[in-house]
Each structure stands twice: as C-alpha cells, then as structure tokens.
Design an enzyme around this catalytic site. Sequence first.
Site, short mmCIF file in Angstrom:
data_model
loop_
_atom_site.label_atom_id
_atom_site.label_comp_id
_atom_site.label_asym_id
_atom_site.label_seq_id
_atom_site.Cartn_x
_atom_site.Cartn_y
_atom_site.Cartn_z
N ASN A 209 0.84 -1.20 0.00
CA ASN A 209 0.00 0.00 0.00
C ASN A 209 0.87 1.25 0.00
OD1 ASN A 209 0.42 0.92 2.83
ND2 ASN A 209 -0.47 -1.09 3.28
N ASP A 279 -4.94 -5.93 5.13
CA ASP A 279 -6.02 -6.71 5.74
C ASP A 279 -6.01 -8.16 5.26
OD1 ASP A 279 -7.01 -4.71 7.34
OD2 ASP A 279 -8.26 -3.89 5.75
N LYS A 289 8.33 -17.73 -9.80
CA LYS A 289 7.73 -16.53 -10.38
C LYS A 289 6.55 -16.95 -11.26
CE LYS A 289 8.84 -12.69 -13.34
NZ LYS A 289 9.60 -12.36 -14.52
N1 CTP Z 1 -4.77 -2.67 11.96
C1 CTP Z 1 -4.13 -3.74 12.54
N2 CTP Z 1 -4.15 -4.98 11.96
C2 CTP Z 1 -4.82 -5.16 10.79
C3 CTP Z 1 -5.50 -4.09 10.20
C4 CTP Z 1 -5.46 -2.86 10.80
O1 CTP Z 1 -3.51 -3.56 13.59
N3 CTP Z 1 -4.81 -6.36 10.24
C5 CTP Z 1 -4.76 -1.37 12.63
C6 CTP Z 1 -4.04 -0.26 11.89
O2 CTP Z 1 -2.70 -0.18 12.27
C7 CTP Z 1 -4.82 0.97 12.32
C8 CTP Z 1 -6.21 0.45 12.58
O3 CTP Z 1 -6.07 -0.97 12.74
O4 CTP Z 1 -4.34 1.51 13.52
C9 CTP Z 1 -7.26 0.75 11.55
O5 CTP Z 1 -6.99 0.10 10.38
P1 CTP Z 1 -8.05 0.04 9.18
O6 CTP Z 1 -7.49 -0.79 8.10
O7 CTP Z 1 -8.46 1.42 8.84
O8 CTP Z 1 -9.28 -0.68 9.87
P2 CTP Z 1 -9.85 -2.08 9.70
O9 CTP Z 1 -10.13 -2.60 11.04
O10 CTP Z 1 -8.97 -2.93 8.86
O11 CTP Z 1 -11.22 -1.83 9.00
P3 CTP Z 1 -11.59 -1.53 7.48
O12 CTP Z 1 -10.44 -2.00 6.64
O13 CTP Z 1 -12.82 -2.30 7.29
O14 CTP Z 1 -11.80 -0.03 7.39
#
Ligand code: CTP
Length: 400
Positions: A209, A279, A289
């Site tokens: 990302n 996520d 590869k």
């Molecule tokens: N975070 C985490 N572990 C993950 C995903 C996110 O610790 N697997 C943490 C990020 O570091 C951040 C917070 O969660 O502090 C919010 O992340 P975000 O991706 O915005 O939230 P999600 O819970 O993943 O929800 P969504 O993607 O549905 O918005």
Amino acid sequence: MLQGKKILLGVTGGIAAYKAVDITSRLRKAGAEVRVVMTRAATNFVTELTFREMSGNPVSVDMWAPVQHWNVAHIALAEWADLVLVAPATANVLAKAALGIADDMLTTTLLATTSPIFFAPAMNCNMYANPAVRENIDKLATRGAHMIAPGTGTLACGAEGLGRLAEPANIVAALENFFAEGAQLFGVKVLVTAAGTIEPIDPVRYIGNRSSGRMGYALAEEAIARGADVVLVSGPSSLTPPVGLKRFVSVETAKEMRNAVLREAENSRIIIKAAAVADYHPKTVSEQKIKKNDEELSIVLEKNPDILKELGEKKRAGQILVGFAAETQKLLEFARAKIQKKNLDFIVANDVTKPGAGFNTATNLAKIISRDGSIEELPLMTKRELAKRIFDFVLPDELK
Ligand code: CTP
C-alpha cells in the site's frame, strides 16, 4: 543537560572510531567530563594520544597497565561514570556484552557498571542485519541498554545500507535527551508501528500500500523527544529510523508485524498503531515466479490477523491504545465503530480523499477521537506537528 556529567566513552575497533574523536569534542563542549576506554583493536584506527588530548584525561586500554592509583581501574571507571557510551559499537563488542564476556578493559567495565549504557552500533549492513547481531542487540536492549540506531548510507566497505554510525551530533543529542531533567516520558515505554506491510505473491511480487511510514516515524521522534523508551516496528520504508530509539524492528508482512508487536506490547505503556497493515494476504505464495500464461489471473486472499484488535483484547490496566483510521467516507461513524470493535482509547481518523491528508504526504488532516467521545479536530499540519498534538491529547494527567 550534559554540564558536569561524567561520560565514559568506549571506543571499539571499527572504521567509525575516528568519529568518536568528534563525539569526545562535542561532549566536552557540552560541559561533560569524558574518559575514554579503547579496545586494543580501536588503537589501530585512532591513537590513544588523540583521545587523551581530546578528553583531557588518561586513556585506558590495558587491564595490566602500571598502577596509577590504588584502586582497581575497571571498577573505579565503572563507578565513576554517570553514563557509559560505546561508540562505535562493533558486532564483536555487542556479542561480548550480550554474553557477559569480560576479556579487556572495556568489556570488564561494561560488566561492572550500574550506570546506564548506550551503544551506537556501526558495521557493514549485512553484519547489522545478521540474526546473531539482531539477537545480541535485542538481548542488551531487553536488559535495559539503550541503542542509538545506525543510519543508512554508503558504508566504508562501499556497500549501501543500514549500519553507518549515527551522526556524532545525534549521538550527543540522544545523551542530552536522556539527561533532560523532568523529561515527561522518562522511563515510559512507547511502542509505535509505522509504514505498510507487504504480502508476497511470488518471489518477486507483493501486495502493498501507499503508506510511507512518515506518520509513525514522526510519532517515534516525538516520543523520543519526550524522553520515552521508544520501540519502532516498521514495515518497509525509505525513511531513516530516528536517532534515540530503544529498538528498531524491521518487518515485512502483517504476521511478522503481529509477532513483533505482541512481543513488545506487554510492558509498553502507550501503543500507537500508525501502520497501514494489509487486511489480507495471498492464500498461497507461489514458490516460482508466476508466468503470464493466462488472460486472467485470480489470487485468493486470506484475512490477516487484526493486530490492533488483539492488542485491545489483551490490554492491561493503564495501557493506552491508539489506532489510526484511514477512511474515504463516514469518517466519524467508522472511526467510532473501530474504537469499540478494537477496544481502543483513542483513534486518529483521517479522510484520505482530502488534499494533504493521508498516505505519502508530509502533512495530514486529522481528528483525534477519544473513547469518551471528545474530539480534537485539527487543521492541516505537518505529520511531525500532528505527532505532538497526538501526544498532548492522549497522555493521561499523571504523565503530563
Ligand atoms: N490494523 C491492525 N491490523 C490489521 C488491520 C489494521 O492492527 N490487520 C490497525 C491499523 O494499524 C490501524 C487500525 O487498525 O491503527 C485501523 O486500520 P483500518 O485498516 O483502517 O481498519 P480495519 O479494522 O482494517 O477496518 P476496514 O479496513 O474495514 O476499514
């Protein structure tokens, strides 16, 4: 801060030993009294005479030198020091210190002192990345030694990478910081995560990302400036880890970040998760590869552990957990839901569609929301300034 402080400077045998001359000079200019202990190897790079002249004190190398005073030299030095700084610290001295080996004046003094010890490692980047060195650094840091992380750049051997001795000015600044009277977060452990995780698809490709790490690195800098023991767990980033970190842990995937964070979290008072954690990760990672044989390619993704949620479940009394929420719609509603879902104390929410906010910018436009519902709505500001405002807002009264 360094006026009248007694600093014992240990110089070991690396090419960066010449920079220890500058450190000696800067420490004295700042008002410190400096005594130098050199390893035998260090004398191949810089002479004892140079350090004697620069420090204005005799230099110790040998355990068996003729007696000057009727006290045991290494014990006397160990007791004399308000602080011991080893700069440069070679892989060898880190290994000896980690094992408690005491086979020369410096390592014996390190074992005998009860004063704070700072190591400023300097070595080839592959050596610095070697698991043996990493383990020794971790071991020393766990025992309370302070690490002044090296910088990135061209090394004496011609290689490019992490391993260059931190700048003398920054090393001296780290000591000044340590002595900063009434430092607000002195002795408080702060854990910060930064940058994005990357999830491999095959040996050459990954899902990533746009996170640069700037927000997390700025938070780590701010916590260091407030005197905290800061551990920064970072995904890949082009930024140089801030000087004065207690520990820098470099990770790639969400799973690696989870392991590092859970290891560090237990005794952390404040945890700020600025990292953009992926996520999902590809369910299978191709060993070879992937060739472009088909018109379409599907990659099945599997959910990653939610690190912040896990931290929220394990949160102990007094721990402050701060999350970040990058949203493109319904900012407050989604951010508040995350506070509940992940058992957070605060969330820093930003609408990444707004100009100057979010990923890969030097600025951010954020709202800090607390569990009790109060909101600090901030104007567009640099990430460094935002880091300051975040600490101002989330610190409990007893740490203010
Ligand atoms: N975070 C985490 N572990 C993950 C995903 C996110 O610790 N697997 C943490 C990020 O570091 C951040 C917070 O969660 O502090 C919010 O992340 P975000 O991706 O915005 O939230 P999600 O819970 O993943 O929800 P969504 O993607 O549905 O918005």
